[in-house]
Design a protein around this motif. Structure first.
Motif, PDB file in Angstrom:
ATOM      1  N   GLU A   1       8.186 -58.166  -0.479  1.00 24.37           N
ATOM      2  CA  GLU A   1       7.561 -59.483  -0.359  1.00 24.37           C
ATOM      3  C   GLU A   1       8.596 -60.556  -0.035  1.00 24.37           C
ATOM      4  O   GLU A   1       8.366 -61.429   0.795  1.00 24.37           O
ATOM      5  N   GLU A   2       9.758 -60.494  -0.716  1.00 21.70           N
ATOM      6  CA  GLU A   2      10.828 -61.459  -0.440  1.00 21.70           C
ATOM      7  C   GLU A   2      11.345 -61.302   0.985  1.00 21.70           C
ATOM      8  O   GLU A   2      11.593 -62.283   1.680  1.00 21.70           O
ATOM      9  N   LEU A   3      11.507 -60.061   1.416  1.00 19.97           N
ATOM     10  CA  LEU A   3      11.997 -59.797   2.763  1.00 19.97           C
ATOM     11  C   LEU A   3      11.018 -60.312   3.806  1.00 19.97           C
ATOM     12  O   LEU A   3      11.406 -60.989   4.762  1.00 19.97           O
ATOM     13  N   LYS A   4       9.757 -60.019   3.642  1.00 17.38           N
ATOM     14  CA  LYS A   4       8.733 -60.474   4.587  1.00 17.38           C
ATOM     15  C   LYS A   4       8.712 -61.992   4.671  1.00 17.38           C
ATOM     16  O   LYS A   4       8.704 -62.571   5.760  1.00 17.38           O
ATOM     17  N   SER A   5       8.719 -62.648   3.528  1.00 16.50           N
ATOM     18  CA  SER A   5       8.704 -64.112   3.493  1.00 16.50           C
ATOM     19  C   SER A   5       9.904 -64.697   4.230  1.00 16.50           C
ATOM     20  O   SER A   5       9.782 -65.653   4.994  1.00 16.50           O
ATOM     21  N   LEU A   6      11.059 -64.110   4.028  1.00 22.00           N
ATOM     22  CA  LEU A   6      12.280 -64.583   4.676  1.00 22.00           C
ATOM     23  C   LEU A   6      12.217 -64.388   6.187  1.00 22.00           C
ATOM     24  O   LEU A   6      12.514 -65.298   6.959  1.00 22.00           O
ATOM     25  N   LEU A   7      11.823 -63.202   6.620  1.00 27.47           N
ATOM     26  CA  LEU A   7      11.822 -62.899   8.050  1.00 27.47           C
ATOM     27  C   LEU A   7      10.788 -63.703   8.834  1.00 27.47           C
ATOM     28  O   LEU A   7      10.970 -63.950  10.025  1.00 27.47           O
ATOM     29  N   LEU A   8       9.734 -64.137   8.193  1.00 23.28           N
ATOM     30  CA  LEU A   8       8.676 -64.867   8.887  1.00 23.28           C
ATOM     31  C   LEU A   8       8.886 -66.374   8.920  1.00 23.28           C
ATOM     32  O   LEU A   8       8.017 -67.104   9.377  1.00 23.28           O
ATOM     33  N   GLN A   9      10.044 -66.844   8.500  1.00 23.59           N
ATOM     34  CA  GLN A   9      10.339 -68.278   8.544  1.00 23.59           C
ATOM     35  C   GLN A   9      10.769 -68.663   9.957  1.00 23.59           C
ATOM     36  O   GLN A   9      11.913 -68.476  10.341  1.00 23.59           O
ATOM     37  N   GLU A  10       9.838 -69.222  10.724  1.00 20.48           N
ATOM     38  CA  GLU A  10      10.099 -69.533  12.126  1.00 20.48           C
ATOM     39  C   GLU A  10      11.154 -70.611  12.320  1.00 20.48           C
ATOM     40  O   GLU A  10      11.827 -70.648  13.337  1.00 20.48           O
ATOM     41  N   GLU A  11      11.306 -71.493  11.348  1.00 18.39           N
ATOM     42  CA  GLU A  11      12.253 -72.594  11.516  1.00 18.39           C
ATOM     43  C   GLU A  11      13.707 -72.171  11.343  1.00 18.39           C
ATOM     44  O   GLU A  11      14.625 -72.926  11.626  1.00 18.39           O
ATOM     45  N   LYS A  12      13.938 -70.974  10.901  1.00 22.11           N
ATOM     46  CA  LYS A  12      15.312 -70.494  10.711  1.00 22.11           C
ATOM     47  C   LYS A  12      15.742 -69.658  11.903  1.00 22.11           C
ATOM     48  O   LYS A  12      14.962 -68.923  12.480  1.00 22.11           O
ATOM     49  N   ASN A  13      17.010 -69.790  12.260  1.00 28.34           N
ATOM     50  CA  ASN A  13      17.596 -68.919  13.268  1.00 28.34           C
ATOM     51  C   ASN A  13      18.235 -67.759  12.527  1.00 28.34           C
ATOM     52  O   ASN A  13      19.321 -67.884  12.001  1.00 28.34           O
ATOM     53  N   LEU A  14      17.541 -66.642  12.500  1.00 27.60           N
ATOM     54  CA  LEU A  14      17.998 -65.517  11.703  1.00 27.60           C
ATOM     55  C   LEU A  14      18.796 -64.512  12.513  1.00 27.60           C
ATOM     56  O   LEU A  14      18.504 -64.260  13.680  1.00 27.60           O
ATOM     57  N   VAL A  15      19.781 -63.956  11.849  1.00 30.14           N
ATOM     58  CA  VAL A  15      20.509 -62.799  12.345  1.00 30.14           C
ATOM     59  C   VAL A  15      20.292 -61.715  11.298  1.00 30.14           C
ATOM     60  O   VAL A  15      20.607 -61.905  10.132  1.00 30.14           O
ATOM     61  N   VAL A  16      19.717 -60.598  11.718  1.00 36.14           N
ATOM     62  CA  VAL A  16      19.430 -59.505  10.804  1.00 36.14           C
ATOM     63  C   VAL A  16      20.342 -58.340  11.156  1.00 36.14           C
ATOM     64  O   VAL A  16      20.329 -57.853  12.288  1.00 36.14           O
ATOM     65  N   ILE A  17      21.153 -57.931  10.197  1.00 34.96           N
ATOM     66  CA  ILE A  17      22.036 -56.785  10.399  1.00 34.96           C
ATOM     67  C   ILE A  17      21.328 -55.542   9.876  1.00 34.96           C
ATOM     68  O   ILE A  17      21.011 -55.448   8.689  1.00 34.96           O
TER      69      ILE A  17
ATOM     70  N   LEU B   1      18.852 -59.121  16.228  1.00 35.24           N
ATOM     71  CA  LEU B   1      19.086 -57.902  15.463  1.00 35.24           C
ATOM     72  C   LEU B   1      20.458 -57.354  15.808  1.00 35.24           C
ATOM     73  O   LEU B   1      20.811 -57.221  16.981  1.00 35.24           O
ATOM     74  N   VAL B   2      21.225 -57.049  14.776  1.00 36.65           N
ATOM     75  CA  VAL B   2      22.556 -56.465  14.941  1.00 36.65           C
ATOM     76  C   VAL B   2      22.512 -55.082  14.301  1.00 36.65           C
ATOM     77  O   VAL B   2      22.246 -54.959  13.106  1.00 36.65           O
ATOM     78  N   SER B   3      22.757 -54.063  15.087  1.00 39.53           N
ATOM     79  CA  SER B   3      22.685 -52.698  14.573  1.00 39.53           C
ATOM     80  C   SER B   3      24.082 -52.146  14.323  1.00 39.53           C
ATOM     81  O   SER B   3      24.974 -52.282  15.150  1.00 39.53           O
ATOM     82  N   THR B   4      24.217 -51.512  13.170  1.00 36.88           N
ATOM     83  CA  THR B   4      25.466 -50.809  12.886  1.00 36.88           C
ATOM     84  C   THR B   4      25.340 -49.327  13.246  1.00 36.88           C
ATOM     85  O   THR B   4      26.322 -48.603  13.191  1.00 36.88           O
ATOM     86  N   ALA B   5      24.121 -48.910  13.602  1.00 42.21           N
ATOM     87  CA  ALA B   5      23.899 -47.506  13.966  1.00 42.21           C
ATOM     88  C   ALA B   5      24.356 -47.265  15.395  1.00 42.21           C
ATOM     89  O   ALA B   5      24.309 -48.150  16.243  1.00 42.21           O
TER      90      ALA B   5
END
Length: 125
Positions: free
Chosen positions: A46-62, A87-91
């Motif tokens: 739930e916390e992850l979903k809420s964070l990722l759906l914040q359109e006003e933020k410029n997110l970088v997800v590793i 999205l930044v992948s370490t794979a």
């Protein structure tokens, strides 16, 4: 900026948030926020979903997942990953299920070719 670590271990998350260090990988002698930077943990979907759906933020997800799990995770969460999120992948390597390089497998899993995507590489990765 703020750094948010998503993890499955609630005790690890609690230690990061209350004591400022990661008990699994780095001891308390190496605090995560030595100069007041904001680093916190979250450990629920739930916390992850809420964070990722914040359109006003410029997110970088590793995406620090094994290669064979990364596309499956992206497919399962594609509705939470906004098109502008970097999205930044370490794979690295070949996604065996589809015989694709991991970048192509991620984009196919998200069902969008224009998703910003980059990779960490080198001897440590």
């Amino acid at each position: 900026h703020e750094v948010i670590l998503f993890m499955r271990d609630a005790a690890q998350c609690e230690c990061i948030n209350t004591k400022g260090y990661n008990p699994k990988y780095i001891g308390e002698e190496y605090p995560l926020s030595p100069e007041g930077n904001k680093i916190r943990g979250i450990c629920t979907q739930e916390e992850l979903k809420s964070l990722l759906l914040q359109e006003e933020k410029n997110l970088v997800v590793i995406l620090a997942l094994p290669c064979q799990l990364t596309p499956k995770w992206c497919a399962a969460h594609k509705d939470w990953i906004l098109p502008g999120t970097l999205l930044v992948s370490t794979a690295k390597g070949l996604y065996v299920e589809t015989q694709q390089l991991i970048g192509h497998a991620i984009l196919d899993a998200l069902d969008r070719a224009e998703q910003p995507l980059c990779f960490l590489s080198g001897p440590g990765f």
